[in-house]
Motif scaffolding. Structure first.
Motif, PDB file in Angstrom:
ATOM      1  N   PHE A  52       0.797  -1.224   0.000  1.00  0.00           N
ATOM      2  CA  PHE A  52       0.000   0.000   0.000  1.00  0.00           C
ATOM      3  C   PHE A  52       0.830   1.275   0.000  1.00  0.00           C
ATOM      4  N   ILE A  53       2.143   1.158   0.161  1.00  0.00           N
ATOM      5  CA  ILE A  53       3.000   2.331  -0.017  1.00  0.00           C
ATOM      6  C   ILE A  53       3.442   2.431  -1.468  1.00  0.00           C
ATOM      7  N   GLU A  54       3.814   1.299  -2.067  1.00  0.00           N
ATOM      8  CA  GLU A  54       4.208   1.307  -3.473  1.00  0.00           C
ATOM      9  C   GLU A  54       3.022   1.559  -4.397  1.00  0.00           C
ATOM     10  N   ASN A  55       1.827   1.188  -3.935  1.00  0.00           N
ATOM     11  CA  ASN A  55       0.610   1.386  -4.729  1.00  0.00           C
ATOM     12  C   ASN A  55      -0.431   2.139  -3.906  1.00  0.00           C
ATOM     13  N   PRO A  56      -0.199   3.437  -3.640  1.00  0.00           N
ATOM     14  CA  PRO A  56      -1.095   4.191  -2.761  1.00  0.00           C
ATOM     15  C   PRO A  56      -2.521   4.294  -3.286  1.00  0.00           C
ATOM     16  N   GLU A  57      -2.697   4.187  -4.597  1.00  0.00           N
ATOM     17  CA  GLU A  57      -4.047   4.284  -5.146  1.00  0.00           C
ATOM     18  C   GLU A  57      -4.933   3.122  -4.704  1.00  0.00           C
ATOM     19  N   LEU A  58      -4.298   2.011  -4.285  1.00  0.00           N
ATOM     20  CA  LEU A  58      -5.087   0.850  -3.861  1.00  0.00           C
ATOM     21  C   LEU A  58      -5.643   1.008  -2.440  1.00  0.00           C
ATOM     22  N   THR A  59      -5.117   1.977  -1.714  1.00  0.00           N
ATOM     23  CA  THR A  59      -5.640   2.214  -0.363  1.00  0.00           C
ATOM     24  C   THR A  59      -7.119   2.554  -0.413  1.00  0.00           C
ATOM     25  N   ALA A  60      -7.473   3.451  -1.317  1.00  0.00           N
ATOM     26  CA  ALA A  60      -8.886   3.825  -1.454  1.00  0.00           C
ATOM     27  C   ALA A  60      -9.714   2.662  -1.984  1.00  0.00           C
ATOM     28  N   VAL A  61      -9.113   1.850  -2.837  1.00  0.00           N
ATOM     29  CA  VAL A  61      -9.832   0.726  -3.434  1.00  0.00           C
ATOM     30  C   VAL A  61     -10.283  -0.274  -2.374  1.00  0.00           C
ATOM     31  N   PHE A  62      -9.424  -0.493  -1.350  1.00  0.00           N
ATOM     32  CA  PHE A  62      -9.735  -1.496  -0.335  1.00  0.00           C
ATOM     33  C   PHE A  62     -10.242  -0.899   0.979  1.00  0.00           C
ATOM     34  N   SER A  63     -10.468   0.391   0.998  1.00  0.00           N
ATOM     35  CA  SER A  63     -10.829   1.038   2.257  1.00  0.00           C
ATOM     36  C   SER A  63     -12.325   1.136   2.507  1.00  0.00           C
ATOM     37  N   ASN A  64     -13.122   1.017   1.492  1.00  0.00           N
ATOM     38  CA  ASN A  64     -14.545   1.350   1.669  1.00  0.00           C
ATOM     39  C   ASN A  64     -15.489   0.214   1.307  1.00  0.00           C
ATOM     40  N   SER A  65     -15.021  -1.022   1.524  1.00  0.00           N
ATOM     41  CA  SER A  65     -15.909  -2.148   1.251  1.00  0.00           C
ATOM     42  C   SER A  65     -15.688  -3.263   2.259  1.00  0.00           C
ATOM     43  N   HIS A  66     -16.787  -3.733   2.862  1.00  0.00           N
ATOM     44  CA  HIS A  66     -16.738  -4.890   3.750  1.00  0.00           C
ATOM     45  C   HIS A  66     -17.518  -6.063   3.155  1.00  0.00           C
ATOM     46  N   ILE A 105     -10.711  -7.986   7.355  1.00  0.00           N
ATOM     47  CA  ILE A 105     -10.087  -9.249   6.960  1.00  0.00           C
ATOM     48  C   ILE A 105     -10.949 -10.452   7.335  1.00  0.00           C
ATOM     49  N   LYS A 106     -11.782 -10.293   8.370  1.00  0.00           N
ATOM     50  CA  LYS A 106     -12.605 -11.427   8.797  1.00  0.00           C
ATOM     51  C   LYS A 106     -13.553 -11.892   7.696  1.00  0.00           C
ATOM     52  N   PHE A 107     -14.001 -10.962   6.848  1.00  0.00           N
ATOM     53  CA  PHE A 107     -14.899 -11.351   5.756  1.00  0.00           C
ATOM     54  C   PHE A 107     -14.166 -12.209   4.731  1.00  0.00           C
ATOM     55  N   LEU A 108     -12.905 -11.862   4.458  1.00  0.00           N
ATOM     56  CA  LEU A 108     -12.116 -12.656   3.522  1.00  0.00           C
ATOM     57  C   LEU A 108     -11.762 -14.019   4.114  1.00  0.00           C
TER      58      LEU A 108
END
Length: 437
Positions: A52-66, A105-108
């Motif tokens: 998530f540091i090398e690909n900061p754009e993915l932070t938003a991708v994985f931040s708003n879905s459970h 992570i519990k959902f995954l």
């Protein structure tokens, strides 16, 4: 490749009947990312890694879905390897940048198709509340710098030699003089090189102490950058000052941290959270004073009185003059080893599962360390670097006090094993043989 003890715990995690996500914590530069990658490629046909540091754009991708279907869809689009159920490990690195993923992570895990590993830096600071969120879904392992035994493996010492040491340790019999001398020379190297994987790798490759010192200074610069990035703006200056003061404070006669050195007239209450930040980040180790050397130690600790150590002895000796570091490497007995020995003892005991305390009383004297094992046995420890190792007033006083119920004490020193009454004298390189895990 550097062999690490944590590998057996990774194996146990994978073999567990109830699979959880793996969370590897620990200070920056202790080898977390490397060990997970190595383990993943050894045990899985497919490894999907997201940093998530090398690909900061993915932070938003994985931040708003459970929602698990939504999460898996995003995961599949974010990686360039096939996600094969039962044969894939998904590795989320630098997760301090994407806290929401950790709570989701519990959902995954419940979905069960893939295995998951998570890691990052400053997790003790940035994710201090996550352990109560995914209860039953995270297995946490903490990673430390290489301990002395792991360092010896990197120098070509086989495990069977440590089996000999463990026998001597258990039976309290002297180590063969040749083996003892060999380990004292290895320990001198360890005091200078320390246990940071990059430093150990570099030394193993070319034997250059100057290269090691550059690596150590770079690591400390990274720690200071982390302070600038993750600590509260109003706390950053004090936290940096505390971190930089550790070597000089350990050289004080009582080694107890003095708050006025940070800022004249400063009181502990004003900076308590700053000390906590450094300990939670894993870059320092604290030993707290207790009112009495008896169980439970935690109940009688005084948070206002403590000693602070670097998480790696190499970072401490790396802050000394080059000549001093070379003298340590050569085993020069004119060096004041007091702070160095205490730091390495704190580092080893902490890595082997012990919370650290010390005891200081005008009447009884000062004990360098107190530890409590899982059976609630308290062990007083003294660390001696000179010839007067049998002079330990505080140890004698507490062992003679019947109210404390202490049956034995240990003195670590640069000499072979011997026993005198309740006190066992152990070579300094045996600290890591005390286990509480």
């Amino acid at each position: 490749m550097l062999r690490r003890k944590i590998e057996s715990r990774l194996e146990a995690w994978r073999a567990a009947p109830k699979r959880t996500a793996l969370l590897v914590t620990g200070a920056r530069q202790t080898g977390k990312t490397y060990i997970i990658r190595h383990f993943a490629h050894e045990h899985y046909e497919h490894v999907a890694e997201i940093n998530f540091i090398e690909n900061p754009e993915l932070t938003a991708v994985f931040s708003n879905s459970h929602d698990v279907r939504n999460l898996l869809m995003r995961l599949e689009l974010a990686v360039d390897v096939p996600l094969v159920p039962g044969k894939t490990l998904v590795f989320f690195d630098e997760v301090q940048q994407c806290k929401e993923l950790v709570t989701a992570i519990k959902f995954l895990v419940d979905d069960g198709r893939f295995d998951y590993a998570l890691s990052g830096s400053l997790l003790g600071v940035e994710l201090e509340d996550i352990r109560s969120v995914p209860v039953g879904y995270l297995s946490e392992l903490e990673m430390y710098p290489l301990d002395f035994e792991e360092f010896c493996w990197s120098q070509g010492v086989g495990r069977e030699v440590f089996d000999v040491l463990r026998d001597c340790f258990a039976q309290k019999t002297e180590v063969d003089s040749f083996i003892h001398d060999r380990f004292m020379k290895l320990y001198a190297k360890y005091l200078v090189i320390g246990g940071m994987p990059a430093a150990v790798d570099s030394f193993s490759a070319n034997g250059s102490v100057m290269d090691v010192r550059m690596i150590q200074e770079n690591i400390k610069r990274e720690y200071r950058r982390d302070i600038g990035q993750y600590a509260r703006k109003e706390d950053r200056l004090h936290i940096c000052s505390i971190y930089d003061l550790v070597p000089s404070e350990l050289n004080n006669p009582n080694k107890r941290f003095t708050f006025s050195k940070i800022d004249q007239g400063l009181r502990f209450k004003a900076v308590a959270s700053d000390f906590d930040w450094l300990v939670a980040a894993g870059v320092t180790i604290a030993a707290y004073n207790v009112d009495a050397p008896c169980v439970p130690l935690e109940m009688s600790k005084d948070r206002n009185l403590f000693k602070l150590f670097y998480n790696d002895v190499g970072l401490l000796t790396g802050s000394f003059l080059r000549r001093t570091a070379l003298d340590v490497l050569e085993g020069n007995q004119d060096v004041n080893y007091g702070s160095i020995y205490e730091n390495v003892v704190a580092q080893e005991l902490s890595a082997h599962g012990f919370d650290l305390y010390y005891y200081n009383s005008k009447k009884m004297g000062e004990l360098d360390f107190l530890i409590q094992d899982r059976d609630d046995n308290v062990l007083p420890i003294e660390v001696k670097s000179g010839k007067a190792y049998k002079r330990h007033r505080a140890m004698d006083n507490v062992l003679d006090q019947p109210d404390y119920h202490l049956d034995a004490g240990v003195v670590f020193r640069p000499c072979n094993i011997s026993v005198d009454g309740k006190v066992t004298y152990l070579p300094i390189y045996m600290v890591g043989l005390l286990e509480n895990a």
